[in-house]
Write a protein that holds these residues in place. Structure first.
Motif, PDB file in Angstrom:
ATOM      1  N   LEU A  88       0.825  -1.206   0.000  1.00  0.00           N
ATOM      2  CA  LEU A  88       0.000   0.000   0.000  1.00  0.00           C
ATOM      3  C   LEU A  88       0.861   1.259   0.000  1.00  0.00           C
ATOM      4  O   LEU A  88       0.489   2.278  -0.579  1.00  0.00           O
ATOM      5  CB  LEU A  88      -0.939  -0.019   1.209  1.00  0.00           C
ATOM      6  CG  LEU A  88      -2.063  -1.064   1.129  1.00  0.00           C
ATOM      7  CD1 LEU A  88      -2.750  -1.225   2.477  1.00  0.00           C
ATOM      8  CD2 LEU A  88      -3.081  -0.678   0.071  1.00  0.00           C
ATOM      9  N   GLN A  89       2.035   1.185   0.641  1.00  0.00           N
ATOM     10  CA  GLN A  89       2.948   2.327   0.624  1.00  0.00           C
ATOM     11  C   GLN A  89       3.528   2.539  -0.764  1.00  0.00           C
ATOM     12  O   GLN A  89       3.794   3.668  -1.176  1.00  0.00           O
ATOM     13  CB  GLN A  89       4.059   2.116   1.653  1.00  0.00           C
ATOM     14  CG  GLN A  89       3.583   2.244   3.091  1.00  0.00           C
ATOM     15  CD  GLN A  89       4.609   1.773   4.109  1.00  0.00           C
ATOM     16  OE1 GLN A  89       5.782   1.609   3.778  1.00  0.00           O
ATOM     17  NE2 GLN A  89       4.166   1.541   5.335  1.00  0.00           N
ATOM     18  N   VAL A  90       3.726   1.455  -1.505  1.00  0.00           N
ATOM     19  CA  VAL A  90       4.200   1.576  -2.887  1.00  0.00           C
ATOM     20  C   VAL A  90       3.239   2.440  -3.691  1.00  0.00           C
ATOM     21  O   VAL A  90       3.656   3.260  -4.516  1.00  0.00           O
ATOM     22  CB  VAL A  90       4.327   0.172  -3.529  1.00  0.00           C
ATOM     23  CG1 VAL A  90       4.525   0.293  -5.040  1.00  0.00           C
ATOM     24  CG2 VAL A  90       5.478  -0.602  -2.911  1.00  0.00           C
ATOM     25  N   ALA A  91       1.952   2.260  -3.438  1.00  0.00           N
ATOM     26  CA  ALA A  91       0.930   2.994  -4.188  1.00  0.00           C
ATOM     27  C   ALA A  91       0.664   4.383  -3.624  1.00  0.00           C
ATOM     28  O   ALA A  91      -0.132   5.138  -4.200  1.00  0.00           O
ATOM     29  CB  ALA A  91      -0.368   2.190  -4.207  1.00  0.00           C
ATOM     30  N   ASP A  92       1.309   4.734  -2.500  1.00  0.00           N
ATOM     31  CA  ASP A  92       1.136   6.061  -1.882  1.00  0.00           C
ATOM     32  C   ASP A  92      -0.340   6.384  -1.656  1.00  0.00           C
ATOM     33  O   ASP A  92      -0.833   7.451  -2.015  1.00  0.00           O
ATOM     34  CB  ASP A  92       1.793   7.134  -2.758  1.00  0.00           C
ATOM     35  CG  ASP A  92       1.916   8.472  -2.025  1.00  0.00           C
ATOM     36  OD1 ASP A  92       1.953   8.463  -0.778  1.00  0.00           O
ATOM     37  OD2 ASP A  92       1.963   9.517  -2.706  1.00  0.00           O
ATOM     38  N   ILE A  93      -1.043   5.419  -1.062  1.00  0.00           N
ATOM     39  CA  ILE A  93      -2.479   5.559  -0.853  1.00  0.00           C
ATOM     40  C   ILE A  93      -2.799   6.258   0.473  1.00  0.00           C
ATOM     41  O   ILE A  93      -3.900   6.746   0.691  1.00  0.00           O
ATOM     42  CB  ILE A  93      -3.150   4.159  -0.909  1.00  0.00           C
ATOM     43  CG1 ILE A  93      -3.077   3.643  -2.357  1.00  0.00           C
ATOM     44  CG2 ILE A  93      -4.578   4.172  -0.433  1.00  0.00           C
ATOM     45  CD1 ILE A  93      -3.487   2.210  -2.524  1.00  0.00           C
ATOM     46  N   GLY A  94      -1.816   6.338   1.371  1.00  0.00           N
ATOM     47  CA  GLY A  94      -2.026   6.985   2.658  1.00  0.00           C
ATOM     48  C   GLY A  94      -2.367   6.030   3.778  1.00  0.00           C
ATOM     49  O   GLY A  94      -2.633   6.455   4.903  1.00  0.00           O
ATOM     50  N   VAL A  95      -2.368   4.735   3.514  1.00  0.00           N
ATOM     51  CA  VAL A  95      -2.644   3.735   4.545  1.00  0.00           C
ATOM     52  C   VAL A  95      -1.349   3.431   5.285  1.00  0.00           C
ATOM     53  O   VAL A  95      -0.319   3.129   4.667  1.00  0.00           O
ATOM     54  CB  VAL A  95      -3.212   2.441   3.923  1.00  0.00           C
ATOM     55  CG1 VAL A  95      -3.345   1.347   4.985  1.00  0.00           C
ATOM     56  CG2 VAL A  95      -4.555   2.724   3.282  1.00  0.00           C
ATOM     57  N   SER A 140     -11.224   3.458  -1.767  1.00  0.00           N
ATOM     58  CA  SER A 140     -11.456   3.812  -3.169  1.00  0.00           C
ATOM     59  C   SER A 140     -11.335   2.585  -4.061  1.00  0.00           C
ATOM     60  O   SER A 140     -10.744   1.562  -3.678  1.00  0.00           O
ATOM     61  CB  SER A 140     -10.435   4.859  -3.618  1.00  0.00           C
ATOM     62  OG  SER A 140      -9.136   4.279  -3.679  1.00  0.00           O
ATOM     63  N   ASP A 141     -11.872   2.705  -5.275  1.00  0.00           N
ATOM     64  CA  ASP A 141     -11.726   1.634  -6.262  1.00  0.00           C
ATOM     65  C   ASP A 141     -10.255   1.377  -6.571  1.00  0.00           C
ATOM     66  O   ASP A 141      -9.847   0.236  -6.827  1.00  0.00           O
ATOM     67  CB  ASP A 141     -12.463   1.990  -7.552  1.00  0.00           C
ATOM     68  CG  ASP A 141     -13.969   1.948  -7.389  1.00  0.00           C
ATOM     69  OD1 ASP A 141     -14.433   1.336  -6.410  1.00  0.00           O
ATOM     70  OD2 ASP A 141     -14.671   2.533  -8.236  1.00  0.00           O
ATOM     71  N   GLY A 142      -9.449   2.441  -6.527  1.00  0.00           N
ATOM     72  CA  GLY A 142      -8.026   2.288  -6.804  1.00  0.00           C
ATOM     73  C   GLY A 142      -7.325   1.445  -5.760  1.00  0.00           C
ATOM     74  O   GLY A 142      -6.467   0.614  -6.094  1.00  0.00           O
ATOM     75  N   THR A 143      -7.664   1.641  -4.495  1.00  0.00           N
ATOM     76  CA  THR A 143      -7.073   0.842  -3.420  1.00  0.00           C
ATOM     77  C   THR A 143      -7.451  -0.625  -3.570  1.00  0.00           C
ATOM     78  O   THR A 143      -6.612  -1.523  -3.449  1.00  0.00           O
ATOM     79  CB  THR A 143      -7.538   1.354  -2.040  1.00  0.00           C
ATOM     80  OG1 THR A 143      -7.121   2.708  -1.879  1.00  0.00           O
ATOM     81  CG2 THR A 143      -6.953   0.510  -0.911  1.00  0.00           C
ATOM     82  N   ILE A 144      -8.735  -0.860  -3.841  1.00  0.00           N
ATOM     83  CA  ILE A 144      -9.215  -2.232  -4.005  1.00  0.00           C
ATOM     84  C   ILE A 144      -8.546  -2.897  -5.203  1.00  0.00           C
ATOM     85  O   ILE A 144      -8.082  -4.048  -5.117  1.00  0.00           O
ATOM     86  CB  ILE A 144     -10.751  -2.235  -4.162  1.00  0.00           C
ATOM     87  CG1 ILE A 144     -11.410  -1.755  -2.858  1.00  0.00           C
ATOM     88  CG2 ILE A 144     -11.262  -3.627  -4.532  1.00  0.00           C
ATOM     89  CD1 ILE A 144     -12.905  -1.533  -2.967  1.00  0.00           C
ATOM     90  N   ALA A 145      -8.462  -2.177  -6.321  1.00  0.00           N
ATOM     91  CA  ALA A 145      -7.838  -2.737  -7.520  1.00  0.00           C
ATOM     92  C   ALA A 145      -6.368  -3.049  -7.278  1.00  0.00           C
ATOM     93  O   ALA A 145      -5.866  -4.102  -7.688  1.00  0.00           O
ATOM     94  CB  ALA A 145      -7.991  -1.763  -8.686  1.00  0.00           C
ATOM     95  N   TRP A 146      -5.664  -2.137  -6.598  1.00  0.00           N
ATOM     96  CA  TRP A 146      -4.238  -2.352  -6.337  1.00  0.00           C
ATOM     97  C   TRP A 146      -4.010  -3.574  -5.455  1.00  0.00           C
ATOM     98  O   TRP A 146      -3.137  -4.403  -5.736  1.00  0.00           O
ATOM     99  CB  TRP A 146      -3.628  -1.109  -5.705  1.00  0.00           C
ATOM    100  CG  TRP A 146      -2.197  -1.289  -5.283  1.00  0.00           C
ATOM    101  CD1 TRP A 146      -1.696  -1.250  -4.035  1.00  0.00           C
ATOM    102  CD2 TRP A 146      -1.064  -1.539  -6.138  1.00  0.00           C
ATOM    103  NE1 TRP A 146      -0.339  -1.452  -4.029  1.00  0.00           N
ATOM    104  CE2 TRP A 146       0.079  -1.638  -5.314  1.00  0.00           C
ATOM    105  CE3 TRP A 146      -0.920  -1.693  -7.517  1.00  0.00           C
ATOM    106  CZ2 TRP A 146       1.344  -1.891  -5.826  1.00  0.00           C
ATOM    107  CZ3 TRP A 146       0.354  -1.941  -8.025  1.00  0.00           C
ATOM    108  CH2 TRP A 146       1.466  -2.041  -7.193  1.00  0.00           C
ATOM    109  N   LEU A 147      -4.795  -3.717  -4.408  1.00  0.00           N
ATOM    110  CA  LEU A 147      -4.637  -4.880  -3.531  1.00  0.00           C
ATOM    111  C   LEU A 147      -4.944  -6.182  -4.267  1.00  0.00           C
ATOM    112  O   LEU A 147      -4.234  -7.182  -4.114  1.00  0.00           O
ATOM    113  CB  LEU A 147      -5.555  -4.755  -2.315  1.00  0.00           C
ATOM    114  CG  LEU A 147      -5.089  -3.828  -1.187  1.00  0.00           C
ATOM    115  CD1 LEU A 147      -6.139  -3.759  -0.098  1.00  0.00           C
ATOM    116  CD2 LEU A 147      -3.761  -4.295  -0.616  1.00  0.00           C
ATOM    117  N   ALA A 148      -6.017  -6.161  -5.058  1.00  0.00           N
ATOM    118  CA  ALA A 148      -6.422  -7.376  -5.774  1.00  0.00           C
ATOM    119  C   ALA A 148      -5.360  -7.826  -6.771  1.00  0.00           C
ATOM    120  O   ALA A 148      -5.224  -9.019  -7.043  1.00  0.00           O
ATOM    121  CB  ALA A 148      -7.751  -7.150  -6.495  1.00  0.00           C
TER     122      ALA A 148
END
Length: 443
Positions: free
Chosen positions: A224-231, A308-316
């Protein structure tokens, strides 16, 4: 398992035979001169095309092939009809057989495995390998000739029904010489779909994996840090399932098992509740919860529904990608650009392209509408042999072409040429029709 090529005929929108080739042009013999299959194959292949041109059909054919190896000797035996999805827009193709063939590397040796299936079951099945310098037939099955032959090195024959693959039966026989081949194929394969139901199931699986320790919280938080999502922190919450709900789920499972599966999703049985055993009906439901970076002394936790959809898509996508990079194998991702920023897509592709990161020689085949990765702006450079285009004829037939088949233009902008239709794979739009519909309301 390293994939060299995949060939399919008569599957959903694919009527005529097509082949996706991941072997480099330098591989001109049955095996590399230095026996380094990593240098002889591509780690990435991208399939680009407009909506409904058949990009997903190519991945679905691959998914069906691996599902048949995994399930035709078990779950599919209970179905009332043979699992298959032929081309339906042609009366001849609808009743004709379908063919699937994998050219792959197992334990350093090249293998060729394929099968032909029709409405009665398995029509043909074959397995060959290259132990030294030429092909050797390990398995040859022909229903019309009434033959099922095994190479003498396999020692024992395998008995099968007319609707199951020999390799699927071998997957259950741990002492069979064919078991390692079957196990290598199914264990080294994963597929990420863009469907909401698939993403929901994937996230539930991630929560279970965290609880079981097969992936760590550090892994997930780092992704999640790779994606800079704020989690900044990930947890799981567990909810007990009441006994009456468990009983209801058990009844639903039995009812679904008795029903015939839909032929339009022939490869989905392993995702359906009907594939669960009684002991797999969990007593708890696990959910992912996230803590975001903020200014409050104690930031609240957010459920996956709040993300967000982006967070869900990235994790999946990112979790199975991490597993593939660590273990090797083949990963399919449909519509890889859905809800992902192009730079995040670059990070993912770059990991597979980097031999230092991808030391296990994992492979990624993806579909996309995104032309950014084809443009000079992208840091991931795909060779022409790694870029494929789907197009659909007037009769609804999917055609597949490779960028390498077109004249080379060293200074050309591939993305621009793709968007202008030079390679096919772009939709034939009719904006005037939409404008006319809007105007018709005024009249």
């Amino acid at each position: 398992m390293t994939l060299l090529s995949f060939t399919v005929r008569n599957h959903t929108s694919i009527r005529d035979e097509i082949t996706v080739d991941l072997a480099r042009p330098s591989l001109r013999t049955l095996r590399p001169r230095d026996d380094n299959w990593g240098n002889a194959t591509y780690p990435i292949a991208g399939i680009f095309g407009g909506n409904a041109t058949g990009k997903s059909a190519v991945l679905d054919a691959l998914r069906y092939t691996f599902a048949a190896i995994s399930l035709s000797a078990t779950a599919w035996q209970a179905s009332k009809s043979v699992h298959r999805a032929p081309f339906m827009l042609d009366g001849t193709a609808r009743t004709s057989s379908s063919t699937y063939e994998l050219d792959f590397v197992h334990e350093g040796h090249r293998h060729l495995y394929g099968f032909e299936v029709d409405h009665d079951g398995i029509k043909r099945e074959w397995l060959r390998d290259v132990p030294s310098s030429r092909w050797r037939t390990l398995l040859d099955r022909d229903r019309n000739a009434g033959t099922l032959m095994f190479h003498q090195s396999l020692r024992a024959k395998i008995e099968v029904t007319g609707r199951e693959l020999v390799l699927s039966r071998a997957l259950l026989l741990h002492d069979s010489p064919l078991h390692p081949v079957a196990h290598d194929l199914v264990s080294g394969f994963d597929c990420v779909l863009v469907k909401d139901s698939h993403r929901t199931a994937r996230l539930s699986s991630i929560a279970d994996s965290l609880a079981e320790g097969t992936i760590t919280f550090n892994d997930l938080e780092a992704l999640l840090q790779v994606a800079d999502i704020g989690v900044v922190k990930v947890d799981i919450e567990e909810t007990n399932i009441p006994e009456h709900v468990r009983l209801a789920l058990g009844r639903l499972r039995r009812e679904l098992r008795e029903e015939e599966h839909s032929p339009s999703d022939v490869a989905a049985d392993d995702d359906e509740p009907s594939a669960m055993d009684d002991d797999q009906l969990a007593q708890v439901v696990r959910h992912l919860v996230f803590t975001h970076r903020g200014t409050a002394d104690e930031c609240p936790k957010f459920s996956i529904e709040d993300e967000s959809d982006g967070t869900i898509a990235w994790l999946a996508i990112a979790v199975p990608a991490l597993e593939a990079l660590r273990e090797g194998g083949l990963l399919l991702v449909d519509e890889i650009d859905a809800s992902l920023h192009p730079h995040l897509l670059e990070v993912l592709l770059g990991a597979f392209a980097d031999p230092l990161v991808n030391a296990r020689q994992a492979q990624l085949i993806f579909t996309s509408h995104e032309s950014y990765v084809l443009s000079p702006l992208s840091e991931v450079e795909l060779e022409p042999e790694q870029v494929w285009f789907t197009d659909k004829t007037y009769e609804g037939i999917t055609e597949l072409t490779c960028l390498a088949d077109f004249p080379k233009h060293p200074d050309a902008n591939v993305a621009r040429r793709y968007l202008t239709g030079r390679y096919g794979g772009t939709p034939r739009l009719s904006p005037s029709t939409l404008a006319a519909l809007v105007g018709s309301e005024e009249r």
